[in-house]
Write an enzyme that holds these catalytic residues in place. Structure first.
Site, PDB file in Angstrom:
ATOM      1  N   SER A 183       0.843  -1.194   0.000  1.00  0.00           N
ATOM      2  CA  SER A 183       0.000   0.000   0.000  1.00  0.00           C
ATOM      3  C   SER A 183       0.884   1.253   0.000  1.00  0.00           C
ATOM      4  O   SER A 183       1.866   1.307  -0.736  1.00  0.00           O
ATOM      5  CB  SER A 183      -0.930  -0.039   1.209  1.00  0.00           C
ATOM      6  OG  SER A 183      -1.947   0.903   1.069  1.00  0.00           O
ATOM      7  N   ASP A 446      -8.235  -5.197  -6.294  1.00  0.00           N
ATOM      8  CA  ASP A 446      -7.913  -4.104  -5.388  1.00  0.00           C
ATOM      9  C   ASP A 446      -8.207  -2.756  -6.031  1.00  0.00           C
ATOM     10  O   ASP A 446      -7.647  -2.436  -7.073  1.00  0.00           O
ATOM     11  CB  ASP A 446      -6.417  -4.210  -5.041  1.00  0.00           C
ATOM     12  CG  ASP A 446      -5.954  -3.048  -4.180  1.00  0.00           C
ATOM     13  OD1 ASP A 446      -6.811  -2.321  -3.643  1.00  0.00           O
ATOM     14  OD2 ASP A 446      -4.732  -2.886  -4.047  1.00  0.00           O
ATOM     15  N   HIS A 471      -6.190  -6.167  -1.935  1.00  0.00           N
ATOM     16  CA  HIS A 471      -5.179  -5.190  -1.546  1.00  0.00           C
ATOM     17  C   HIS A 471      -4.087  -5.802  -0.675  1.00  0.00           C
ATOM     18  O   HIS A 471      -4.367  -6.341   0.378  1.00  0.00           O
ATOM     19  CB  HIS A 471      -5.875  -4.062  -0.797  1.00  0.00           C
ATOM     20  CG  HIS A 471      -5.031  -2.849  -0.579  1.00  0.00           C
ATOM     21  ND1 HIS A 471      -4.476  -2.140  -1.611  1.00  0.00           N
ATOM     22  CD2 HIS A 471      -4.640  -2.234   0.546  1.00  0.00           C
ATOM     23  CE1 HIS A 471      -3.798  -1.117  -1.123  1.00  0.00           C
ATOM     24  NE2 HIS A 471      -3.877  -1.158   0.193  1.00  0.00           N
TER      25      HIS A 471
END
Ligand code: NAG
Ligand code: NAG
Ligand code: NAG
Length: 498
Positions: A183, A446, A471
């Site tokens: 991320s 995602d 994700h």
């Protein structure tokens, strides 16, 4: 220091790999090495965290303002070390970067850096991000201090930690340092290699949203679809939703993960009902407040936006973390709730399904249920908005109230936020960062992958897009129930790069 197979594998790779400086030869040899490793029986890639003692936390003193030598203030940054596979001082160092959340010992015991360490004889270090977890400067989150919280400060921490750890653990100057992150921390990993190639040999950037945007309506969009001219890169203004991809909506329809057209329609119907009750006011709105457990009145327009935003985040979260340990709702479960027939009649009652989903999600929100890799809990880049016609959620505008919050709480005007977004992209290069030896790994379920790098940019900036992957899923420990595509994605990564 490690003993046993990891030791000689580490040695093997030392003599055979790092002696070669050409990246092409290096990548080829790495691939061979991993294949050998894969074929040798009895060496699992996953660690069992119960079998070994957890490492204790350690602290590194860091300058609060690394860009001002006359500012002597400092803070303690937390980190963890796993040296049980470290084969020699010349071995590689895997630096697992924390993002916008606290990090824990799991950062060096589980997930990809730890899983790869035995084969590489690597030292694994997990570094918590400044201002998160316990790495909070004296003075805390005071407004005057928050100007020391930025990706540039975080990268300066990575650099000084890299140099300090080298010295502290007597790491050879020829040891390659590889950054890992998921991320926002994935973006940091990519940028660490981009900006400091002399210190960071390579990076693995999982689900890294490297393009900053002000208005991230693509997160929710059903999408104009390929060929609709949607991909036309005509530099839209920052507030114009770029019609590009379809992520949350597409995922809600995806049968591979338990979605369906009916589920998407039920989501729209549930949001339409919430909106209807909000507009109706009176008893309907009061009942809504009770049923959804809103903590305050729903009278102000801002409250409507807040409630709808929270519900939207609930659905987005189910998609973003689909199938991951600690995620309260998968797409399958959410769709099951939304499509469940009501008590009396056989028709589904999407609003009640959404209400149940909110209850499930609220009761599951305990700190220990957070994703074990720490840095993937939320994403700090981009406001998620729903102002395009195909968005399944409420169309009530959300962006203005976020920007108002920025203004009210942080004193940041909309134009200064927009300027910062543009500056971030020019400083790091957005989706064409031009960094070498960075592996971008994404899952196409995602929502954030549309802001990452998914097309191949060249021989040494590799990308892997995992079908039906959510994700940061590839950062999670491997488990038998992993989908075949995720498993394959992991294998490709091992072969391609590590
Ligand atoms: C640098 O630090 C000194 C000492 O704290 C301070 O007086 C000065 O204003 C700082 N400069 C900048 C540009 O922040
Ligand atoms: C550091 O490592 C080198 C070999 O790489 C060794 O000669 C030296 O003694 C080590 N120093 C310490 C303090 O461990
Ligand atoms: C079933 O229908 C009856 C009459 O329409 C209603 O009073 C009752 O509350 C309903 N029960 C449920 C569980 O929805």
């Amino acid at each position: 220091m490690a003993v046993g197979p990891a030791w000689w594998l580490g040695l093997l790779f030392l003599v055979s790999v790092w002696g070669f400086s050409s990246p092409a030869s290096l990548l080829r040899r790495l691939r061979e090495h991993i294949q050998q490793f894969q074929e040798s029986p009895g060496l699992g890639l996953s660690l069992s965290p119960e079998a070994v003692a957890l490492p204790k936390e350690r602290w590194l003193e860091q300058p609060l303002d690394p860009f001002n030598a006359s500012d002597g203030r400092s803070f303690l940054q937390r980190y963890w070390v796993n040296d049980q596979y470290w084969a020699s001082q010349n071995g590689p160092v895997f630096l697992h970067l924390g993002g916008e959340g606290s990090l824990g010992p799991g950062s060096v015991m589980r997930g990809h850096p730890a899983a790869l360490a035995p084969a590489w004889g690597a030292l694994v270090i997990g570094l918590e991000h400044r201002f998160y977890g316990l790495s909070i400067p004296p003075g805390g989150l005071d407004m005057a201090q928050l100007r020391f919280l930025s990706s540039r400060h975080a990268l300066a921490d990575v650099v000084s930690a890299r140099l300090a750890f080298s010295h502290l653990f007597n790491v050879s100057s020829s040891s390659p340092w590889v950054c890992f992150g998921g991320s926002y921390a994935g973006s940091l990993a990519a940028w660490a290699r981009l900006k400091f190639p002399h210190l960071i040999f390579a990076s693995v950037a999982s689900s890294a949203p490297v393009r900053a945007v002000l208005d991230f309506s693509e997160y929710n969009e059903v999408g104009a679809g390929a060929g609709a001219g949607a991909e036309k890169p005509q530099e839209p203004s920052l507030l114009t939703p770029p019609f590009r991809q379809q992520v949350v909506s597409r995922s809600l329809r995806s049968t591979a993960i338990g979605g369906s057209r009916e589920c998407l329609a039920a989501t729209s119907a549930a949001f339409a009902e919430v909106e209807r009750r909000l507009r109706a006011g009176g008893a309907a709105r009061a009942a809504l407040r009770v049923e959804l457990g809103a903590c305050g009145s729903l009278d102000a327009v801002e409250d409507h936006a807040e409630l709808l935003g929270a519900l939207q985040a609930l659905v987005g979260g189910a998609v973003q973390y689909d199938g991951q340990a600690g995620a309260p709702l998968s797409v399958r479960r959410l769709c099951g709730l939304l499509l469940k027939a009501g008590g009396n009649c056989s028709r589904p009652e999407p609003y009640h399904g959404l209400r149940r989903a909110a209850q499930v999600s609220t009761s599951a929100r305990r700190p220990e249920e957070r994703a074990p890799w720490g840095s993937c809990a939320t994403c700090a880049v981009g406001h998620v908005t729903c102002e395009v016609p195909r968005c399944p959620f409420s169309q009530l505008p959300a962006l203005p109230s976020h920007l108002e919050l920025c203004e009210q709480v942080f004193g940041l005007s909309t134009s200064s936020v927009a300027q910062a977004v543009a500056q971030t992209n020019s400083y790091y290069g957005g989706q064409t960062p031009g960094a070498t030896q960075v592996l971008f790994v994404n899952g196409d379920t995602d929502p954030w992958h549309v802001l990452s790098v998914t097309g191949n940019l060249g021989p040494s900036e590799s990308t892997i897009l995992i079908p039906s992957g959510s994700h940061c899923l590839d950062m999670a420990p491997e488990k038998p129930s992993d989908s075949p595509s995720l498993h394959q994605g992991r294998q490709v990564r091992k072969k391609k790069f590590l």
